[in-house]
Write a protein that holds these residues in place. Structure first.
Motif, mmCIF file in Angstrom:
data_model
loop_
_atom_site.group_PDB
_atom_site.id
_atom_site.type_symbol
_atom_site.label_atom_id
_atom_site.label_comp_id
_atom_site.label_asym_id
_atom_site.label_seq_id
_atom_site.Cartn_x
_atom_site.Cartn_y
_atom_site.Cartn_z
ATOM 1 N N ALA A 50 0.833 -1.207 0.000
ATOM 2 C CA ALA A 50 0.000 0.000 0.000
ATOM 3 C C ALA A 50 0.866 1.255 0.000
ATOM 4 N N MET A 51 1.965 1.221 0.734
ATOM 5 C CA MET A 51 2.866 2.373 0.805
ATOM 6 C C MET A 51 3.582 2.623 -0.521
ATOM 7 N N ALA A 52 3.586 1.645 -1.411
ATOM 8 C CA ALA A 52 4.205 1.816 -2.725
ATOM 9 C C ALA A 52 3.397 2.742 -3.626
ATOM 10 N N CYS A 53 2.157 3.021 -3.263
ATOM 11 C CA CYS A 53 1.324 3.952 -4.024
ATOM 12 C C CYS A 53 1.866 5.365 -3.781
ATOM 13 N N PRO A 54 2.178 6.112 -4.837
ATOM 14 C CA PRO A 54 2.776 7.430 -4.653
ATOM 15 C C PRO A 54 1.889 8.434 -3.902
ATOM 16 N N ASP A 55 0.592 8.219 -3.886
ATOM 17 C CA ASP A 55 -0.311 9.139 -3.182
ATOM 18 C C ASP A 55 -0.563 8.752 -1.738
ATOM 19 N N VAL A 56 0.002 7.650 -1.278
ATOM 20 C CA VAL A 56 -0.167 7.220 0.111
ATOM 21 C C VAL A 56 1.010 7.741 0.926
ATOM 22 N N LEU A 57 0.694 8.525 1.955
ATOM 23 C CA LEU A 57 1.725 9.099 2.823
ATOM 24 C C LEU A 57 1.973 8.249 4.060
ATOM 25 N N GLY A 58 1.009 7.395 4.414
ATOM 26 C CA GLY A 58 1.167 6.548 5.588
ATOM 27 C C GLY A 58 -0.033 5.653 5.782
ATOM 28 N N LEU A 59 0.070 4.804 6.782
ATOM 29 C CA LEU A 59 -1.019 3.909 7.155
ATOM 30 C C LEU A 59 -1.680 4.459 8.409
ATOM 31 N N THR A 60 -2.957 4.157 8.582
ATOM 32 C CA THR A 60 -3.689 4.599 9.770
ATOM 33 C C THR A 60 -4.641 3.507 10.231
ATOM 34 N N ALA A 61 -4.831 3.438 11.540
ATOM 35 C CA ALA A 61 -5.765 2.466 12.108
ATOM 36 C C ALA A 61 -7.208 2.928 11.975
ATOM 37 N N VAL A 85 -11.850 -10.609 4.376
ATOM 38 C CA VAL A 85 -11.598 -9.217 4.013
ATOM 39 C C VAL A 85 -10.231 -8.779 4.507
ATOM 40 N N VAL A 86 -9.562 -7.957 3.695
ATOM 41 C CA VAL A 86 -8.377 -7.230 4.130
ATOM 42 C C VAL A 86 -8.772 -5.767 4.139
ATOM 43 N N GLU A 87 -8.600 -5.113 5.283
ATOM 44 C CA GLU A 87 -8.866 -3.680 5.379
ATOM 45 C C GLU A 87 -7.529 -2.954 5.420
ATOM 46 N N VAL A 88 -7.433 -1.899 4.616
ATOM 47 C CA VAL A 88 -6.223 -1.090 4.584
ATOM 48 C C VAL A 88 -6.633 0.354 4.846
ATOM 49 N N GLY A 89 -6.078 0.951 5.894
ATOM 50 C CA GLY A 89 -6.352 2.342 6.220
ATOM 51 C C GLY A 89 -5.162 3.190 5.796
ATOM 52 N N VAL A 90 -5.424 4.233 5.017
ATOM 53 C CA VAL A 90 -4.335 5.048 4.488
ATOM 54 C C VAL A 90 -4.556 6.539 4.735
ATOM 55 N N VAL A 91 -3.436 7.247 4.816
ATOM 56 C CA VAL A 91 -3.408 8.704 4.796
ATOM 57 C C VAL A 91 -2.908 9.058 3.411
ATOM 58 N N VAL A 92 -3.660 9.903 2.706
ATOM 59 C CA VAL A 92 -3.322 10.183 1.309
ATOM 60 C C VAL A 92 -2.926 11.634 1.089
ATOM 61 N N ARG A 93 -2.219 11.842 0.012
ATOM 62 C CA ARG A 93 -1.812 13.166 -0.436
ATOM 63 C C ARG A 93 -3.015 13.849 -1.078
ATOM 64 N N TYR A 94 -3.214 15.106 -0.781
ATOM 65 C CA TYR A 94 -4.298 15.878 -1.380
ATOM 66 C C TYR A 94 -4.037 16.068 -2.871
ATOM 67 N N GLY A 95 -5.076 15.958 -3.686
ATOM 68 C CA GLY A 95 -4.933 16.262 -5.101
ATOM 69 C C GLY A 95 -5.764 15.386 -6.004
ATOM 70 N N PRO A 97 -8.535 12.363 -7.048
ATOM 71 C CA PRO A 97 -9.798 11.845 -6.493
ATOM 72 C C PRO A 97 -9.540 10.622 -5.607
ATOM 73 N N PHE A 98 -10.248 10.582 -4.479
ATOM 74 C CA PHE A 98 -10.066 9.490 -3.519
ATOM 75 C C PHE A 98 -10.327 8.131 -4.143
ATOM 76 N N ALA A 99 -11.328 8.028 -4.990
ATOM 77 C CA ALA A 99 -11.663 6.742 -5.606
ATOM 78 C C ALA A 99 -10.495 6.215 -6.442
ATOM 79 N N GLU A 100 -9.797 7.098 -7.135
ATOM 80 C CA GLU A 100 -8.639 6.674 -7.941
ATOM 81 C C GLU A 100 -7.503 6.190 -7.049
ATOM 82 N N ILE A 101 -7.251 6.909 -5.967
ATOM 83 C CA ILE A 101 -6.187 6.501 -5.042
ATOM 84 C C ILE A 101 -6.528 5.151 -4.421
#
Length: 129
Positions: A50-61, A85-95, A97-101
């Motif tokens: 998940a962190m390999a995504c350039p728009d992901v700045l970190g993980l969150t619970a 199910v696998v749930e992944v919580g992320v902090v994303v970079r602004y810019g 659309p959330f659905a694309e990230i």
């Protein structure tokens, strides 16, 4: 309100509790037959993907702290591996659309999830410039 990319519904983990106890194992999708890996290791591999995504700045619970995998020591926050199910919580970079990230994260994580559904929760947004 926190944007969600999965179907609306209660945030109770599947089965009403966590299924990610220390010592629990899961079948690695690309492992040799009969090989199982601890869920904590799988969660860490999913977190790295998940962190390999350039728009992901970190993980969150997440807002309630439920997106975590329990292991010896502190829980691994940001990834919860359940039976279906696998749930992944992320902090994303602004810019973008959330659905694309979320779809980018899902695409990176899906090969590690086996037959599990991948839910992505965007828990926060940051400038990340």
């Amino acid at each position: 309100m926190i944007p969600r990319t999965d179907a609306a519904g209660p945030r109770t983990p599947p089965g009403g509790g966590t299924s990610t106890r220390t010592g629990t194992t899961a079948v690695r999708p690309n492992a040799a037959p009969g090989h199982r890996e601890p869920l904590a290791e799988l969660a860490e591999r999913i977190g790295a993907a998940a962190m390999a995504c350039p728009d992901v700045l970190g993980l969150t619970a997440g807002p309630r702290g439920w997106i975590a995998t329990y292991r010896a020591g502190p829980p691994y926050a940001g990834v919860a591996v359940h039976d279906a199910v696998v749930e992944v919580g992320v902090v994303v970079r602004y810019g973008r659309p959330f659905a694309e990230i979320a779809e980018d994260v899902r695409r990176l994580v899906r090969p590690l999830a086996g037959r599990r559904t991948v839910d992505v929760v965007i828990g926060d947004v940051a400038d990340g410039g």
